[in-house]
Design a protein around this motif. Structure first.
Motif, PDB file in Angstrom:
ATOM      1  N   HIS A  43      68.704  73.812  58.261  1.00  0.00           N
ATOM      2  CA  HIS A  43      70.002  74.385  57.878  1.00  0.00           C
ATOM      3  C   HIS A  43      71.088  73.320  57.867  1.00  0.00           C
ATOM      4  O   HIS A  43      71.836  73.175  56.889  1.00  0.00           O
ATOM      5  CB  HIS A  43      70.369  75.498  58.854  1.00  0.00           C
ATOM      6  CG  HIS A  43      71.785  75.977  58.735  1.00  0.00           C
ATOM      7  ND1 HIS A  43      72.268  76.620  57.616  1.00  0.00           N
ATOM      8  CD2 HIS A  43      72.837  75.873  59.593  1.00  0.00           C
ATOM      9  CE1 HIS A  43      73.543  76.917  57.784  1.00  0.00           C
ATOM     10  NE2 HIS A  43      73.923  76.472  58.970  1.00  0.00           N
TER      11      HIS A  43
ATOM     12  N   THR B 277      67.930  80.247  55.445  1.00  0.00           N
ATOM     13  CA  THR B 277      67.001  79.214  55.919  1.00  0.00           C
ATOM     14  C   THR B 277      65.952  79.825  56.832  1.00  0.00           C
ATOM     15  O   THR B 277      64.754  79.527  56.725  1.00  0.00           O
ATOM     16  CB  THR B 277      67.775  78.111  56.669  1.00  0.00           C
ATOM     17  OG1 THR B 277      68.832  77.629  55.849  1.00  0.00           O
ATOM     18  CG2 THR B 277      66.851  76.961  57.034  1.00  0.00           C
TER      19      THR B 277
ATOM     20  N   TRP C  85      61.710  79.999  56.247  1.00  0.00           N
ATOM     21  CA  TRP C  85      60.732  79.509  57.205  1.00  0.00           C
ATOM     22  C   TRP C  85      59.830  80.633  57.707  1.00  0.00           C
ATOM     23  O   TRP C  85      58.631  80.419  57.927  1.00  0.00           O
ATOM     24  CB  TRP C  85      61.442  78.826  58.373  1.00  0.00           C
ATOM     25  CG  TRP C  85      61.822  77.412  58.056  1.00  0.00           C
ATOM     26  CD1 TRP C  85      62.876  76.989  57.313  1.00  0.00           C
ATOM     27  CD2 TRP C  85      61.109  76.236  58.453  1.00  0.00           C
ATOM     28  NE1 TRP C  85      62.893  75.628  57.221  1.00  0.00           N
ATOM     29  CE2 TRP C  85      61.824  75.132  57.914  1.00  0.00           C
ATOM     30  CE3 TRP C  85      59.968  76.002  59.213  1.00  0.00           C
ATOM     31  CZ2 TRP C  85      61.407  73.820  58.116  1.00  0.00           C
ATOM     32  CZ3 TRP C  85      59.560  74.700  59.418  1.00  0.00           C
ATOM     33  CH2 TRP C  85      60.273  73.617  58.870  1.00  0.00           C
TER      34      TRP C  85
ATOM     35  N   SER D  43      72.619  80.264  57.222  1.00  0.00           N
ATOM     36  CA  SER D  43      71.505  79.994  58.132  1.00  0.00           C
ATOM     37  C   SER D  43      70.461  81.095  58.075  1.00  0.00           C
ATOM     38  O   SER D  43      69.272  80.849  58.320  1.00  0.00           O
ATOM     39  CB  SER D  43      72.028  79.836  59.562  1.00  0.00           C
ATOM     40  OG  SER D  43      72.749  80.995  59.961  1.00  0.00           O
TER      41      SER D  43
END
Length: 217
Positions: free
Chosen positions: A105, A80, A84, A77
């Motif tokens: 995710h 991810t 972003w 995670s």
């Protein structure tokens, strides 16, 4: 049957603190913590198995995954979130787009699970439904779910958060501490979490010794 260690060690355990089950049978928990225990450089699992890495925020989960699992498939995670963050304006608070990060995710995780590929998954430890999902996915493919649990002190975890420049709130950290403590107590009693075929306990020293999390036929 899955294998863990330099050759094959889970549920077979070779360290001095291996948990014993009924009638002297070796249990599914392997404890690699402490200065007197030599941790393996390689943790090997059967192809198609799923490995979940849990522990406190800042305790070294992402560091372990990036160092040891990048070649064999990993869902983190943190990766991810960082993708972003690079796309978003710097002044935009993370809380604004956090739901999108989580959705991305879990979408990536779902796609990987559907493929049947072996995977190492980052897990914060507080969301038991995630482990339930992973255990169900492992059962559907006829494989096993394994837990790697990092046992770091709150001070070590907070130092790790400071080093990465990102802290969790005191409330969230307390929730993580409670969840990880429950996982540790269960594993120390010889019981992996529900749905997990095995649990391996690592401290900072033994986690740093792991250079590869691999899957093999």
């Amino acid at each position: 049957m899955a294998a863990v260690g330099t050759v094959d060690a889970v549920p077979v355990q070779r360290d001095a603190r291996a948990r014993r089950g009924p009638a002297g049978q070796t249990g599914p928990v392997r404890d690699l913590r402490g200065p007197g225990v030599r941790g393996p450089q390689r943790l090997g699992f059967a192809a198609g198995d799923i490995v979940v890495v849990s522990g406190l925020p800042g305790g070294g989960k992402s560091t372990l995954i990036k160092r040891a699992a990048a070649e064999d498939g990993a869902i983190d995670s943190q990766d991810t979130r960082e993708r972003w963050e690079r796309r978003m304006p710097g002044a935009l608070p993370y809380a604004v787009y956090r739901p999108l990060v989580r959705a991305a995710h879990y979408w990536g995780l779902w796609r990987t699970l559907r493929s049947g590929a072996s995977v190492v998954v980052h897990d914060c430890g507080t969301q038991t439904w995630v482990r339930s999902l992973l255990a169900a996915a492992a059962r559907r493919r006829g494989r096993a779910l394994h837990l790697l649990l990092l046992d770091t002190s709150p001070e070590e975890a907070l130092a790790g958060q400071a080093a990465r420049g990102r802290r969790v709130s005191a409330y969230a950290f307390a929730r993580h501490r409670g969840a990880v403590t429950r996982l540790l107590r269960s594993a120390e009693a010889g019981h992996p979490p529900p749905g997990c075929a095995s649990a391996t306990l690592l401290d900072r020293r033994s986690a740093a010794a792991v250079t590869r999390i691999a899957f093999h036929p």
